[in-house]
Motif scaffolding. Structure first.
Motif, PDB file in Angstrom:
ATOM      1  N   GLU A  36      -1.854   0.059  -2.066  1.00  0.00           N
ATOM      2  CA  GLU A  36      -3.266  -0.104  -2.427  1.00  0.00           C
ATOM      3  C   GLU A  36      -4.146   0.200  -1.232  1.00  0.00           C
ATOM      4  O   GLU A  36      -3.884  -0.238  -0.124  1.00  0.00           O
ATOM      5  CB  GLU A  36      -3.505  -1.531  -2.914  1.00  0.00           C
ATOM      6  CG  GLU A  36      -2.525  -1.907  -4.000  1.00  0.00           C
ATOM      7  CD  GLU A  36      -2.768  -3.302  -4.573  1.00  0.00           C
ATOM      8  OE1 GLU A  36      -1.794  -4.045  -4.720  1.00  0.00           O
ATOM      9  OE2 GLU A  36      -3.921  -3.621  -4.865  1.00  0.00           O
ATOM     10  N   ASP A  37      -5.186   0.910  -1.468  1.00  0.00           N
ATOM     11  CA  ASP A  37      -6.166   1.137  -0.411  1.00  0.00           C
ATOM     12  C   ASP A  37      -6.867  -0.181  -0.119  1.00  0.00           C
ATOM     13  O   ASP A  37      -7.032  -1.011  -1.006  1.00  0.00           O
ATOM     14  CB  ASP A  37      -7.212   2.166  -0.874  1.00  0.00           C
ATOM     15  CG  ASP A  37      -6.579   3.522  -1.104  1.00  0.00           C
ATOM     16  OD1 ASP A  37      -5.595   3.820  -0.404  1.00  0.00           O
ATOM     17  OD2 ASP A  37      -7.053   4.256  -1.980  1.00  0.00           O
ATOM     18  N   SER A  39      -9.611  -2.764   0.126  1.00  0.00           N
ATOM     19  CA  SER A  39     -10.797  -2.908  -0.714  1.00  0.00           C
ATOM     20  C   SER A  39     -11.267  -4.341  -0.561  1.00  0.00           C
ATOM     21  O   SER A  39     -10.718  -5.088   0.239  1.00  0.00           O
ATOM     22  CB  SER A  39     -10.445  -2.640  -2.176  1.00  0.00           C
ATOM     23  OG  SER A  39      -9.649  -3.707  -2.655  1.00  0.00           O
ATOM     24  N   GLN A  75       0.125   6.011  -4.474  1.00  0.00           N
ATOM     25  CA  GLN A  75      -0.890   5.514  -3.554  1.00  0.00           C
ATOM     26  C   GLN A  75      -2.266   5.749  -4.152  1.00  0.00           C
ATOM     27  O   GLN A  75      -2.488   6.796  -4.764  1.00  0.00           O
ATOM     28  CB  GLN A  75      -0.773   6.269  -2.229  1.00  0.00           C
ATOM     29  CG  GLN A  75      -1.720   5.780  -1.168  1.00  0.00           C
ATOM     30  CD  GLN A  75      -1.378   6.339   0.200  1.00  0.00           C
ATOM     31  OE1 GLN A  75      -0.671   7.336   0.300  1.00  0.00           O
ATOM     32  NE2 GLN A  75      -1.876   5.720   1.240  1.00  0.00           N
ATOM     33  N   GLY A  76      -3.191   4.799  -3.935  1.00  0.00           N
ATOM     34  CA  GLY A  76      -4.560   5.016  -4.410  1.00  0.00           C
ATOM     35  C   GLY A  76      -5.206   3.746  -4.890  1.00  0.00           C
ATOM     36  O   GLY A  76      -4.695   2.649  -4.654  1.00  0.00           O
ATOM     37  N   THR A  77      -6.309   3.904  -5.557  1.00  0.00           N
ATOM     38  CA  THR A  77      -7.032   2.743  -6.085  1.00  0.00           C
ATOM     39  C   THR A  77      -6.243   2.185  -7.258  1.00  0.00           C
ATOM     40  O   THR A  77      -5.896   2.912  -8.196  1.00  0.00           O
ATOM     41  CB  THR A  77      -8.430   3.181  -6.561  1.00  0.00           C
ATOM     42  OG1 THR A  77      -9.027   3.915  -5.496  1.00  0.00           O
ATOM     43  CG2 THR A  77      -9.302   2.008  -6.922  1.00  0.00           C
ATOM     44  N   THR A  78      -5.971   0.912  -7.212  1.00  0.00           N
ATOM     45  CA  THR A  78      -5.041   0.323  -8.167  1.00  0.00           C
ATOM     46  C   THR A  78      -5.398   0.594  -9.623  1.00  0.00           C
ATOM     47  O   THR A  78      -4.538   1.009 -10.406  1.00  0.00           O
ATOM     48  CB  THR A  78      -4.956  -1.193  -7.931  1.00  0.00           C
ATOM     49  OG1 THR A  78      -4.576  -1.389  -6.583  1.00  0.00           O
ATOM     50  CG2 THR A  78      -3.947  -1.845  -8.838  1.00  0.00           C
ATOM     51  N   GLU A  79      -6.668   0.348  -9.969  1.00  0.00           N
ATOM     52  CA  GLU A  79      -7.059   0.520 -11.377  1.00  0.00           C
ATOM     53  C   GLU A  79      -6.708   1.919 -11.865  1.00  0.00           C
ATOM     54  O   GLU A  79      -6.194   2.110 -12.961  1.00  0.00           O
ATOM     55  CB  GLU A  79      -8.575   0.394 -11.573  1.00  0.00           C
ATOM     56  CG  GLU A  79      -9.243  -0.870 -11.261  1.00  0.00           C
ATOM     57  CD  GLU A  79      -9.515  -1.115  -9.799  1.00  0.00           C
ATOM     58  OE1 GLU A  79      -8.624  -0.806  -8.968  1.00  0.00           O
ATOM     59  OE2 GLU A  79     -10.581  -1.658  -9.495  1.00  0.00           O
ATOM     60  N   HIS A 106      -8.542  -9.202  -8.771  1.00  0.00           N
ATOM     61  CA  HIS A 106      -8.194  -7.857  -9.179  1.00  0.00           C
ATOM     62  C   HIS A 106      -7.345  -7.900 -10.463  1.00  0.00           C
ATOM     63  O   HIS A 106      -7.593  -7.177 -11.416  1.00  0.00           O
ATOM     64  CB  HIS A 106      -7.309  -7.283  -8.067  1.00  0.00           C
ATOM     65  CG  HIS A 106      -7.526  -5.840  -7.820  1.00  0.00           C
ATOM     66  ND1 HIS A 106      -7.030  -5.202  -6.726  1.00  0.00           N
ATOM     67  CD2 HIS A 106      -8.169  -4.904  -8.524  1.00  0.00           C
ATOM     68  CE1 HIS A 106      -7.370  -3.951  -6.771  1.00  0.00           C
ATOM     69  NE2 HIS A 106      -8.062  -3.736  -7.838  1.00  0.00           N
TER      70      HIS A 106
END
Ligand code: FAD
Length: 441
Positions: A36-37, A39, A75-79, A106
């Motif tokens: 996760e990035d 945030s 990898q990236g924004t979870t949503e 989240h």
């Protein structure tokens, strides 16, 4: 039907309730880990944690592959990632073990978003012995005193027994694409400072189980003498617990089964629970003082490079320097020494606890969102059930008491006595107490 199991801080296959439920359902399985990035919900991992995560993911991927299912890495924004993987795999159900820090906000939003798309989400207890909603004071509030908290947790109940690892899993026929672990560049390269970490640790579920077995068979009997850092009397399970390579209830039940006199060890697991419950009720703990009176504390500024000297183990106080160098080389420090190093920084040097917390966050292999700031606040005097502010550790006396033969200091900082002391203990103690008085008055 396809079910997605989302792994987070639970990098294991034994006593993994979400994975177990997926296996029992007979559904085809997709196993996912998302990097996760950073945030508002997620704190970016420190360097030592990234090293651990790389190896732990490798071990988890092997354990899942042995059971027939690949671990999908994204990898990236979870949503976004979660929605993509659900769509790519055609999963109708998503399972995960619950978390209790900032990530839980989240999770609540994700349950809603997935539900709106007709996806069923089921969540499980995986990281705690006792969940926050089952432990409350008589008026329904949160405990702020550890002893009362732990009594309430353990009165007339035990944590449920651990679940076995599923032997076989049914893979989904069409698996979503996965990143290669090496692409994530979690390991340090230039320079590669991880030699001391590799020497000391075996990340992964098998390493965790070995450490538990070895502790219970060889060292648990000496656990009462756990405060002596030169002696191997502690379990050193904290990084394995941090990454969920072993569950706290597996540790609990193995300890209870192995030996009778284990209450003290179980009560340390209780501190882990207390930190997580405190984060649940009052977090994020790294961002603000639990005791808001400390918002006005006159922390000193780092005018003479004291923080760098502390980080590098050049304070001239043997026990502190040994601890800081052990941390730098191995990603770990004994609990007693953590308290003494943190006390020197926050009280004698009057440096804000957040500075020390951030350094530990970057360098500890067990760096934990709840336990790290919880304990820093505890030492600094502004935390839950904190050490009274006027109790300032004297690092010389601590060394005489807990490293009487000097083995620990000799091992990590043999030259420390030759280093000019960074601060006068008596004068800095008086300065800290004055500052504290100004707060009360
Ligand atoms: P053992 O004595 O064998 O205890 C068994 C388990 O109980 C540990 O593995 C750990 O999971 C838990 N535990 C023990 N003491 C504590 C405690 N005080 N708070 C919370 N859990 C505890 N622990 C972390 O796991 N992550 C951290 O980021 C962390 N940061 C800390 C920062 C400071 C300033 C201090 C004073 C302590 C910190 N601790 C942290 C707590 C403690 O130092 C470590 O958990 C312990 O040293 C781990 O060694 P062990 O596994 O041999 O512990």
């Amino acid at each position: 039907m396809t079910t997605l199991v989302w792994f987070r801080d639970d990098l294991r296959v034994a006593d993994h309730p979400a994975l177990y439920a997926a296996a029992e359902s007979g559904d085809a399985i997709v196993a996912l880990y998302i990097l996760e990035d950073a945030s508002e919900h997620i704190r970016a991992h420190g360097g030592a944690a990234r090293w651990w995560l790389h190896h732990s993911l490798r071990a988890l991927a092997d354990a899942l592959a042995e059971r027939g299912v690949p671990l999908i890495l994204r990898q990236g924004t979870t949503e976004v990632v979660l929605a993509d993987v659900v769509a790519e795999s055609g999963a109708r159900t998503v399972l995960w073990n619950r978390r209790y820090g900032q990530g839980r906000h989240h999770d609540a939003a994700l349950v809603e978003a997935l539900g709106a798309d007709g996806i069923r989400v089921r969540t499980f207890i995986g990281d705690l012995l006792f969940e926050p909603h089952t432990v409350a004071t008589q008026d329904g509030g949160a405990y702020r005193v550890y002893s009362a908290f732990w009594r309430a947790c353990t009165a007339e109940r035990e944590p449920a027994g651990p679940l076995p690892a599923p032997r076989e899993l049914t893979p989904a026929l069409s698996q979503p694409r996965s990143d290669a672990l090496d692409e994530w560049a979690l390991l340090p390269t230039s320079p590669d400072w991880s030699g001391g970490l590799s020497e000391r640790w075996t990340p992964g579920e098998a390493g965790a189980q070995r450490r538990l077995d070895e502790f219970l068979s060889q060292r648990a009997g000496r656990y009462r003498a756990r405060d002596f850092p030169a002696e191997d009397n502690c379990s050193e399970l904290s990084p394995h617990l941090r990454w969920g390579e072993i569950s706290p209830r597996s540790v609990w039940h193995a300890a209870v089964d192995a030996t009778g006199d284990i209450g003290l060890f179980l009560s340390e697991l209780g501190w882990r629970e207390f930190a997580k419950h405190t984060a649940f009720h009052f977090g994020p703990l790294h961002a603000r003082n639990l005791n808001r009176r400390f918002d006005a504390f006159p922390w000193a500024t780092d005018s003479h490079g004291e923080v760098a000297a502390w980080q590098q183990g050049r304070t001239g106080f043997g026990l502190v320097d040994a601890g800081m160098r052990e941390l730098w080389q191995t990603g770990f420090m004994h609990n007693r020494v953590r308290m003494v190093t943190a006390s020197l920084l926050t009280k004698n040097l009057m440096t804000h606890w957040r500075v020390g917390e951030a350094w530990f966050w970057d360098t500890l292999v067990d760096a934990d969102e709840a336990s790290n700031p919880f304990n820093w606040q505890w030492v600094a005097g502004c935390g839950a059930d904190a050490a009274p502010y006027f109790r300032i550790f004297n690092p010389e006396l601590q060394q005489q008491k807990f490293d009487p033969d000097g083995h620990y200091v000799q091992r990590w900082a043999p030259d420390s006595d030759a280093v000019l002391r960074i601060i006068d203990l008596k004068a800095s103690r008086a300065r800290a107490l004055d500052a504290y008085q100004s707060l009360s008055g």
